[in-house]
Design a protein around this motif. Structure first.
Motif, PDB file in Angstrom:
ATOM      1  N   GLY A  33      29.320  38.175  49.485  1.00 50.51           N
ATOM      2  CA  GLY A  33      27.919  38.304  49.100  1.00 50.51           C
ATOM      3  C   GLY A  33      27.803  39.247  47.908  1.00 50.51           C
ATOM      4  O   GLY A  33      26.746  39.392  47.320  1.00 50.51           O
ATOM      5  N   ASP A  34      28.907  39.846  47.571  1.00 49.74           N
ATOM      6  CA  ASP A  34      28.959  40.818  46.468  1.00 49.74           C
ATOM      7  C   ASP A  34      29.195  40.081  45.163  1.00 49.74           C
ATOM      8  O   ASP A  34      30.302  40.076  44.618  1.00 49.74           O
ATOM      9  CB  ASP A  34      30.093  41.827  46.682  1.00 49.74           C
ATOM     10  N   LEU A  35      28.162  39.436  44.679  1.00 46.10           N
ATOM     11  CA  LEU A  35      28.296  38.668  43.448  1.00 46.10           C
ATOM     12  C   LEU A  35      26.960  38.598  42.736  1.00 46.10           C
ATOM     13  O   LEU A  35      25.917  38.859  43.331  1.00 46.10           O
ATOM     14  CB  LEU A  35      28.785  37.250  43.749  1.00 46.10           C
ATOM     15  N   CYS A  46      29.679  38.210  38.054  1.00 47.88           N
ATOM     16  CA  CYS A  46      30.551  39.258  38.553  1.00 47.88           C
ATOM     17  C   CYS A  46      30.666  39.114  40.059  1.00 47.88           C
ATOM     18  O   CYS A  46      29.798  38.546  40.729  1.00 47.88           O
ATOM     19  CB  CYS A  46      30.085  40.637  38.148  1.00 47.88           C
ATOM     20  N   VAL A  47      31.770  39.611  40.559  1.00 45.96           N
ATOM     21  CA  VAL A  47      32.035  39.528  41.991  1.00 45.96           C
ATOM     22  C   VAL A  47      32.912  40.727  42.350  1.00 45.96           C
ATOM     23  O   VAL A  47      33.730  41.179  41.535  1.00 45.96           O
ATOM     24  CB  VAL A  47      32.696  38.178  42.360  1.00 45.96           C
ATOM     25  N   SER A  48      32.693  41.254  43.532  1.00 47.50           N
ATOM     26  CA  SER A  48      33.430  42.431  43.956  1.00 47.50           C
ATOM     27  C   SER A  48      34.131  42.147  45.275  1.00 47.50           C
ATOM     28  O   SER A  48      33.610  41.432  46.135  1.00 47.50           O
ATOM     29  CB  SER A  48      32.434  43.581  44.089  1.00 47.50           C
ATOM     30  N   ARG A 128      36.640  49.301  45.646  1.00 50.02           N
ATOM     31  CA  ARG A 128      36.007  48.039  45.249  1.00 50.02           C
ATOM     32  C   ARG A 128      36.560  47.566  43.909  1.00 50.02           C
ATOM     33  O   ARG A 128      36.466  48.268  42.902  1.00 50.02           O
ATOM     34  CB  ARG A 128      34.482  48.186  45.099  1.00 50.02           C
ATOM     35  N   ILE A 130      35.924  45.183  41.003  1.00 46.17           N
ATOM     36  CA  ILE A 130      34.799  44.422  40.439  1.00 46.17           C
ATOM     37  C   ILE A 130      35.325  43.573  39.290  1.00 46.17           C
ATOM     38  O   ILE A 130      35.872  44.094  38.319  1.00 46.17           O
ATOM     39  CB  ILE A 130      33.678  45.372  39.968  1.00 46.17           C
ATOM     40  N   ILE A 132      34.507  40.887  36.369  1.00 45.87           N
ATOM     41  CA  ILE A 132      33.527  40.178  35.545  1.00 45.87           C
ATOM     42  C   ILE A 132      34.232  38.947  35.002  1.00 45.87           C
ATOM     43  O   ILE A 132      35.368  39.041  34.506  1.00 45.87           O
ATOM     44  CB  ILE A 132      33.004  41.063  34.391  1.00 45.87           C
TER      45      ILE A 132
END
Lengths: 187, 187
Positions: A33-35, A46-48, A128, A130, A132
């Motif tokens: 969900g980290d996007l 971006c996504v983590s 984390r 991250i 890009i």
């Protein structure tokens, strides 16, 4: 009145995607969900992901990844992808996998939309990682495309039927169209 | 069958927020969909904005910004914030503004949730300025909080009633709860 709750990142709603990477020669997918969308032209996302996640190995090795957007009918398998690590189970068997031009970012046929991405930057903040990325190519299932005045048009969100999430740990469906961008301005 | 559509960043659905910054001594807000949760602990977010946007001046000057999540009843003013630049109009007059501990990231009382953020990193990719921030404090309106077993619990998304967006330029509402995280796994 506003109540301060401290360092809690209540971003909402959270779009759910399956982050794909080729790890040790096989497709692997992690539920994320980290996007976020980071720009349209250039086409940035971006996504983590926690640096220890199995998926990260493939992203760092190949410099590519995919984002696949499941429908609510895929909720069970999507949730399952977030429960088990690729270290324990072979998730490639759970989907019909395909590749695009980059050849190293596995994608999921069952998802209406898959984004094949090239990693541009990789930043580590504590644990984390991250990423890009630039979208190299978007793949859309023909069932979700129509021709409108000679141009391909993607179905609206009620048909794409995405899975949403919130920090209360619940999944949600999309609602109804409520307006048009740049047309709802106060007169 | 999947149809390749080229470099289109079909991330969906897109959460809509009002990006706040103090510019030339006044609060300014820009409507953004280019944002994402980047981690829970540390509490990370990212947001992207064209480098020429007025809001960026304040983010870069103070190293702080806010993300404010409007309800669908705020659709008109939210859309309007995306139509006009702070160079043309004083958007601070459109909201009841408040500040948190950092003193330099204006927030919006009318939004159920506001995130006061400290900028950690700032990356320029072509004309897109991508800010990674840490949430210093989340502010939640008391009307959206309840006590559950002695702990403050935030309302679910159907009550928070966020605005969503998609690249077909339509706004959407949230739908219904459809499941619980880590509980929908295939048996």
């Amino acid at each position: 009145m506003k109540i301060p709750l401290g360092k809690i990142p209540y971003v909402y709603p959270i779009p759910i995607a399956l982050l794909g990477a080729q790890v040790h020669g096989k497709p692997n997918y992690a539920t994320v969900g980290d996007l976020g969308l980071m720009g349209i032209n250039p086409a940035l996302v971006c996504v983590s992901s926690h640096r220890d996640h199995y998926t990260n190995i493939g992203i760092l090795e190949h410099g590519t990844f995919s984002l696949n957007f499941p429908t609510t009918s895929m909720l069970s398998v999507t949730d399952t992808c977030g429960v088990f690590s690729g270290r324990e189970v072979d998730k490639s068997a759970w989907f019909d996998n395909f590749y695009g031009e980059l050849q190293s970012a596995p994608m999921i046929q069952e998802c209406p939309v898959s984004l094949e991405c090239r990693m541009l930057q990789n930043t580590l903040i504590q644990h984390r990682q991250i990423f890009i990325g630039e979208v190299h190519c978007a793949y859309v299932d023909e069932a979700y495309l129509s021709q409108v005045e000679g141009k391909k048009q993607i179905a609206d969100l009620t048909r794409l039927d995405p899975i949403l999430y919130a920090l209360d740990n619940r999944y949600y469906s999309i609602g109804q169209p409520i307006g048009v961008g740049y047309q709802e301005a106060k007169r």
